[in-house]
Design an enzyme around this catalytic site. Sequence first.
Site, PDB file in Angstrom:
ATOM      1  N   ASP A 248      35.170  36.627  43.374  1.00 47.39           N
ATOM      2  CA  ASP A 248      36.419  37.385  43.310  1.00 47.39           C
ATOM      3  C   ASP A 248      36.967  37.154  41.903  1.00 47.39           C
ATOM      4  O   ASP A 248      36.617  36.179  41.228  1.00 47.39           O
ATOM      5  CB  ASP A 248      37.407  36.937  44.398  1.00 47.39           C
ATOM      6  CG  ASP A 248      38.500  37.985  44.603  1.00 47.39           C
ATOM      7  OD1 ASP A 248      38.657  38.869  43.722  1.00 47.39           O
ATOM      8  OD2 ASP A 248      39.204  37.942  45.624  1.00 47.39           O
TER       9      ASP A 248
HETATM   10  C1  BGC Z   1      41.008  40.885  44.778  1.00 48.82           C
HETATM   11  C2  BGC Z   1      39.713  41.608  45.076  1.00 48.82           C
HETATM   12  C3  BGC Z   1      39.531  42.716  44.070  1.00 48.82           C
HETATM   13  C4  BGC Z   1      39.529  42.117  42.685  1.00 48.82           C
HETATM   14  C5  BGC Z   1      39.341  43.141  41.582  1.00 48.82           C
HETATM   15  C6  BGC Z   1      41.099  40.437  43.340  1.00 48.82           C
HETATM   16  O1  BGC Z   1      42.350  39.942  43.042  1.00 48.82           O
HETATM   17  O2  BGC Z   1      41.139  39.778  45.635  1.00 48.82           O
HETATM   18  O3  BGC Z   1      39.721  42.106  46.369  1.00 48.82           O
HETATM   19  O4  BGC Z   1      38.354  43.406  44.336  1.00 48.82           O
HETATM   20  O5  BGC Z   1      40.784  41.486  42.464  1.00 48.82           O
HETATM   21  O6  BGC Z   1      40.452  43.951  41.463  1.00 48.82           O
END
Ligand code: BGC
Length: 803
Positions: A248
């Site tokens: 993530d």
């Molecule tokens: C989120 C993810 C997301 C990623 C990219 C993160 O903060 O938890 O779900 O895909 O950001 O935007």
Amino acid sequence: MCVRKKLWLYLQNGFIIILMRTALEILKTLSIEEKIRLLNGVGSWNSYDAGGKIPVFSMSDGPHGLRYQGGKESYANINQSDVATCFPTASAIASSWDVDASQRMAAAISKEAKAFGVKIMLGCGMNIKRSPLCGRNFEYFSEDPLLSGELAASYVRGMQENGVGACIKHFALNNQEKFRQSSSSNVGERAMREIYLSAFERAVKKSQPLSIMCSYNMINGTYASAHKELLSDILRSDWGFGGIVISDWGADIDAVKSLRAGLDLAMPDSKNYFYRQIKAAYDKGLVKQSEIDEAALRIIEVALKLSRADAFASRGVDYSVQHNTAFELACESAVLLKNDGFFPIAPKKQKVLVVGELAQKMRFQGGGSSHITTAEYPCALDELCKVFDVVYVQGYVSTFCKESKKQKLNAKLRAEAQKKIRSVLEQNPDIPVLYFCGLEETCEGEGFDRDDMSLPQSHVDLYRDIEALTKNVGLVTFGGSPLDLTFTSGAKAVLHMYLCGEACGEACRALITGEKNPCGKLAETWPLQIECGLPSASLDVNYIEGILAGYRWYETKNSAVQYEFGYGLSYTSFEYSDLRVEKKSGGNGGDAVHFELSLDVENTGALGGSEVVQIYVENPLPPQGFVRPRIELRAFKKLYLEPGEKKRVCFELDARAFSVYSEKRHGFEVVGGEYKICAAASVRDIRLCQSVSVVGGALEELVQSDECVRKSAFVSREWHKKGEFTLTDSLGTMARESGFVRRLLKMFHLYILATSSSHTAEDPAVRIALSALEENPLESLISTSGGAVSEKFARFIVRKANR
Ligand code: BGC
């Protein structure tokens, strides 16, 4: 597509495959420096191309529409993205209980992804809903692993059949937003395997996603990004996952440990921060070349697969077709929770009173990284005006700048609304009142949890005023998670739309008028009181309820709920009959337990409609001191029936439907005993049952006692104190002890507010940034800040905080 074009694409694809070098050949051409660089992204969304040797793949959120930030690279401003179609969020589409709907949605999204050159969509979100209060529940399917896993598998299929990679997320146990990057989800092995991993297991085995995103949190004290048992032993060895693990954004806290645990691609670009760590470890012999090669090879393989899919180029996107798909899916997803003959309201230009600003400023999606920028579409009010003679009363004002959740309805607005409603009712005493209410944008979103299930006080106040004047009220509600609707017990009807995407207005009209027949069923319990799984405000989130998540708790404890799992009404009625259960095998130790079952379902009403037939297994009572849910969902099917039509539905149940995860034998094992196989319209509306006996082990010999599980899941860590801080601590933790960090935090806070477009801390986009600033480990701020927070500066902060 015409035959010639198909042939041309086929040949083109074939050529590309022949010309394409294999991943291994490409790997051999890379220097160790290039291989290490490949393990981290470029910018916010891209993979590294090693000077043109590897095709780049670009990624984008996800999950219910394309949030393409493209060239802008404006990761910090999550609401800035190109216009795209917004489909129903996961909690809405899950209420359709329709695997085809989930597949159709993903296929539609993949078209837009292709048009923008996006190769991997960051979705679907599929964490189990441990608590109704998790701020991100709208992005997740269900509290049940079977339902979540099936919907996720079909989503992945829909996406990947069109040549776009899916990235299921967030693996795993990211079940609350508070302290999402510093808390540890402490859970027993059985609950982890039976509940929290089981949905991912199903999706991985059934659909082979090209990628999976590891979560921010720790699991039993180890970050998911560096959890070898999770990423290598379970995901790859046990389940046979063949894709790449992506972190993530900012979840990689220890680049070397993560690489060795099985993380392939850390995102976003850490501006060489991770590179330096891995290279130094490699030079000292702490990381083997083979470990780097394995991760690099997996990334190259995925890059090649995705570039081959390019041969099937995008044929452009017809946004009106996309919008129509969004409309159909929204209608499939809405749940009719109550109806005392109020809905449908025949569209005969009759007068209706529409109250509540949400009819006009519709809330159809959640806030955070899944936020989609949509084109303008008609709201419910506009749509209702097309078919009814509407009188509209706005009532409350739903903007985060002016009202917060606890604030009462503004006295002036309240008096105006009361006056108008009263005067309409004086002239039309029987007029149906449609009250639009629910969760506003500030109530739920990424980065924060809800405090409770209540609606904004102003929505409650306005409802009470209406109810004092008329009993002919039907509610249309919005929100991505369960609401406390106990205050509306006098209402005649409740239609819950969840967060159903950009076609919400049209869907409201179609469902209210009966043009579409509601057929959604709750994919989560709407409790009366939340009895388990509350988000924790400490560093340890202890899953002491073990396997009893969601309805498994409420049904086993026999607790009163507002609406149970699997519940939802229709404008027609269905009858179930003639359940037949046939044992196919299972006589020899239970290994090959297999049942075939079938039943008739008939539409006995006057309208065509869809029914979700749910198959539950009622487990034998566990011996004293051991836990097993009283009842569990084991299969489901949705079918459409014309009035008077009858269809036979068939299901199969295998050994897993009668198994538990045995911590003692490290695998799923059948428990012997007398079971009931039930066909039901909800977990509390069992229509037909048949008892079966299953041969298998004794529960007490397979699993640990309840007491043992509770104890092992309970951990209480102390916050670090002065002198103990490291880069893994957050500014919020250090601020507890250090005046310097408190002042620094205040300054950053003001900076974020000043540079935001709303200038308010209640704006969900600002809230995410503020919580990340306060709660994320400094390591994560270094790797996600694009160089703004340097390692040197971060170390300086730690030194000051420790003094
Ligand atoms: C989120 C993810 C997301 C990623 C990219 C993160 O903060 O938890 O779900 O895909 O950001 O935007």
